[in-house]
Each structure stands twice: as structure tokens, then as C-alpha cells.
Design an enzyme around this catalytic site. Structure first.
Site, PDB file in Angstrom:
ATOM      1  N   ALA A   1       0.990  -1.112   0.054  1.00 10.95           N
ATOM      2  CA  ALA A   1       0.299  -0.290  -0.043  1.00 10.95           C
ATOM      3  C   ALA A   1       0.909   1.837  -0.436  1.00 10.95           C
ATOM      4  O   ALA A   1       1.657   1.213   0.742  1.00 10.95           O
ATOM      5  CB  ALA A   1      -1.013   0.175   1.111  1.00 10.95           C
ATOM      6  N   LYS A   2       0.562   2.070  -1.055  1.00 11.04           N
ATOM      7  CA  LYS A   2       1.306   3.263  -0.982  1.00 11.04           C
ATOM      8  C   LYS A   2       0.550   4.258  -0.064  1.00 11.04           C
ATOM      9  O   LYS A   2      -0.155   5.455  -0.581  1.00 11.04           O
ATOM     10  CB  LYS A   2       1.360   4.078  -2.327  1.00 11.04           C
ATOM     11  CG  LYS A   2       2.582   4.709  -2.322  1.00 11.04           C
ATOM     12  CD  LYS A   2       2.937   5.072  -3.712  1.00 11.04           C
ATOM     13  CE  LYS A   2       3.566   6.757  -4.347  1.00 11.04           C
ATOM     14  NZ  LYS A   2       4.837   6.634  -3.895  1.00 11.04           N
TER      15      LYS A   2
END
Ligand SMILES: Cc1ncc(COP(=O)(O)O)c(C=O)c1O
Length: 325
Positions: A158-159
Site C-alpha cells: 500500500a502506498k
């Protein structure tokens, strides 16, 4: 103000003047890092302004949101249209694109679920992240004294804004020691990635990059390089990389939306290969820049043109008319 901004920012579907695009200090994201974001680029190609892999970036934004139970009511087409609308509203030819989904203002407990899920898209001009000369000369890096997050702590795929607390520590550690960037190891001591780039090694003509399980962000440039390298006939493996493999590699380079494709000429003051950009790195740079410069046909469908009329008005570039950047 060091960063003067660019025109209008998209906020929950409305275009707002840069100076008015503010959020409340009690917003959950400020206190607990409850945001996810993207970093994409729009390039001024000879066929017109084109976003590079916009669909892949916006899909990753949706995935990051999903991991954090923060779904936003836009589908992939809606997200892509919102980005294109923002670029058109700002009349930008080339820009860096920063979409954000974040927890807004309602309650200040750690539980984010009561807070609204808000979104914004901002744009600005951003040249070569590590400097233009770095693309040819290469950069000096160190292995960071920090590790990347352990699996099942902060999800690396997940960014999220929270992950960039780790990246900032890595970057500051590198700068304090006189380097431009740091390479981070995962918790088992294997190579993970840079503070904002994925890492590739070349050994005896074979290209290797750490796998998703090494706590990396699944980089979109990484995916492009794997694809382009295979197109060029290279063998590419995604495999565990021990730290010492960096020192004895023929070439090491890093890739990312900001860094594009940048050679690494030394790590921990150990010269990598000949200490300058190697032939495989150069071939990968050329293959990458040829696509984004519109110098070769976009066979993978990676470019989304922003202004349809502009694309129609200009002559298409002939295949094979390659030039280095
Ligand atoms: C930690 C990290 N790894 C890798 C990358 C490269 O990803 P991409 O090529 O999608 O920009 C980035 C850039 O966003 C990053 O922040």
C-alpha cells in the site's frame, strides 16, 4: 513560499484554487498518517501531453485504499477522468501528478472509521528527481542504517503516507552521510528498495530485482523495466538479493516515477562495475525514455493522451526514430 504551487487542485470533485485547498488541523490523516496516495507523471511527447501508465497508478491507489478500508466512490475510469480534468483545467503540458485519499475531519480517536474519506489531486512541475546529470553519471548511495517495515506491520504494497515516515528516515540518514539516496534492507537483512525507488542489479547479463515479499512497493516503473527488458531479450528474475550482491554486481540502477531510470555508481563507497552507467542500464534508459518521449510506438498502451485535439493535430512520430534523452 518555497513551493509556489500550480493553479487549481481537485478536491472531492471540485476544482479549488491552490491557496484555498486547505484541510482542518484535526483531520485524522495529520495525526495518524491515515492517507494513501499516488505519484504519476504526464510527459510532453511529440504527439501531445500524455500520462504514463495512468490506469496502473489509479488502480494501485484503489488497492492502497482497499487495504486501509478507505474506499472512495470513484471507479477506475472516474479516477482517470478526474486526473485528466485537473491537468486540462491547469493547462499543464508536463507535470507530476499527486492523487491522495485520506481520512478527514470528524473524530480524533485512533479508530479512523468514523472520519470521512476525502480525496484530492494536485499537480506540479518536477524535473529529474536525483538531478539531470545523475541520469548519465549515476549516483552514490549507502545501505541505510534503517530497515524497511517488517511484513505484517505497515503493508509495503500500500502506498500509504505512513510508509513515508520510514522513507524520510532513510533519506535523511543518507543525506547526513553525504549520499543522495539510501538503499534499505528488509528485516531479514536482504535488499528491499530505495527510499522512493525500486532496485535492479545486472550480473553476467541477467537482470534481477527483489520480489514483492522483500517489503517493496510494487513499483509501476519496475513493472515497465521488467517488461521492456524481456522485450529486449534479457532474462529478468524477481529473487531475494543479499546485500553483498550489490557490491559485486556489474551494474545497479534504481527506478521510479520520480527517479525514472538512474544508474548507481557506488554503494557504501564501493565502486559498482566500472563506476559509471553500464551498457544494460543505458539500454533500459533508452527503452524507457523512447516510450515516454513518443519515439517508438506505444505497443503496451502505456500512454493516455490528455488533449485529444492536440494528439490529432500533430504528426505521429515514425517507428525506429529513436534518440537518447
Ligand atoms: C518506496 C517506493 N518504492 C518504489 C517506488 C517506485 O514506484 P513507481 O515506479 O510506481 O513510482 C516508489 C515511488 O513511488 C516508492 O516510494
Amino acid at each position: 513560499m518555497a513551493f509556489s504551487g500550480t493553479g487549481k487542485i481537485w478536491m472531492n470533485g471540485r476544482l479549488v484554487e491552490w491557496k484555498d485547498a486547505t484541510i482542518h488541523i484535526a483531520s485524522h490523516v495529520i495525526h495518524y498518517g491515515s492517507g494513501v496516495f499516488e505519484g504519476a507523471r504526464c510527459y510532453a511527447t511529440p504527439n501531445g501531453s500524455a500520462c504514463f501508465r495512468l490506469d496502473a497508478h489509479m488502480r494501485r491507489l484503489q488497492h492502497s485504499s482497499k487495504i486501509y478500508r478507505m474506499e472512495y466512490p470513484l471507479d477506475l475510469t472516474g479516477w482517470m477522468d478526474a486526473v485528466l480534468e485537473t491537468i486540462r483545467a491547469n493547462k499543464m503540458k508536463a507535470c507530476y501528478i499527486r492523487p491522495l485519499v485520506y481520512r478527514g475531519y470528524d473524530t480524533l480517536g485512533v479508530n479512523p472509521l468514523a472520519n470521512p474519506v476525502d480525496a484530492a489531486i494536485m499537480l506540479w512541475e518536477w524535473g529529474a528527481y536525483l538531478g539531470k546529470e545523475a541520469l548519465e553519471e549515476g549516483v552514490d548511495m549507502k545501505v541505510s542504517s534503517w530497515n524497511r517495515m517488517a511484513p505484517n506491520t505497515l503493508p509495503a504494497m500500500a502506498k500509504s503516507t505512513a510508509n513515508y515516515a520510514n522513507s524520510a528516515l532513510v533519506k535523511m540518514d543518507a543525506i547526513a552521510d553525504g549520499y543522495s539516496e539510501g538503499i534499505v534492507l528488509d528485516v531479514s537483512g536482504q535488499v528491499s528498495e530505495g527510499s522512493g525507488q525500486n532496485i535492479f542489479l545486472v550480473q553476467d547479463g541477467v537482470i534481477c530485482t527483489p520480489p514483492l515479499g522483500s517489503s517493496i512497493l510494487g513499483g509501476i516503473t519496475r513493472d515497465c523495466i521488467i517488461t521492456l527488458a524481456r522485450d529486449l531479450g534479457f532474462t529478468v528474475t524477481e529473487s531475494i538479493v543479499p546485500r553483498e550482491a550489490l557490491y559485486i554486481a556489474d551494474e545497479v540502477f534504481c527506478v521510479g516515477t520520480a527517479a525514472e531510470v538512474t544508474p548507481i555508481r557506488s554503494i557504501d563507497k564501493i565502486k559498482i562495475g566500472a563506476g559509471r552507467r553500464g551498457p544494460v542500464t543505458e539500454a533500459m534508459q533508452r527503452a524507457f525514455f523512447d516510450v515516454i518521449n513518443g519515439d517508438v510506438p506505444d505497443t503496451h498502451g502505456w500512454l493516455t493522451y490528455v488533449y485529444p485535439d492536440e494528439a490529432v493535430l500533430r504528426e505521429p512520430v515514425k517507428a525506429g526514430a529513436a534518440k537518447s534523452r
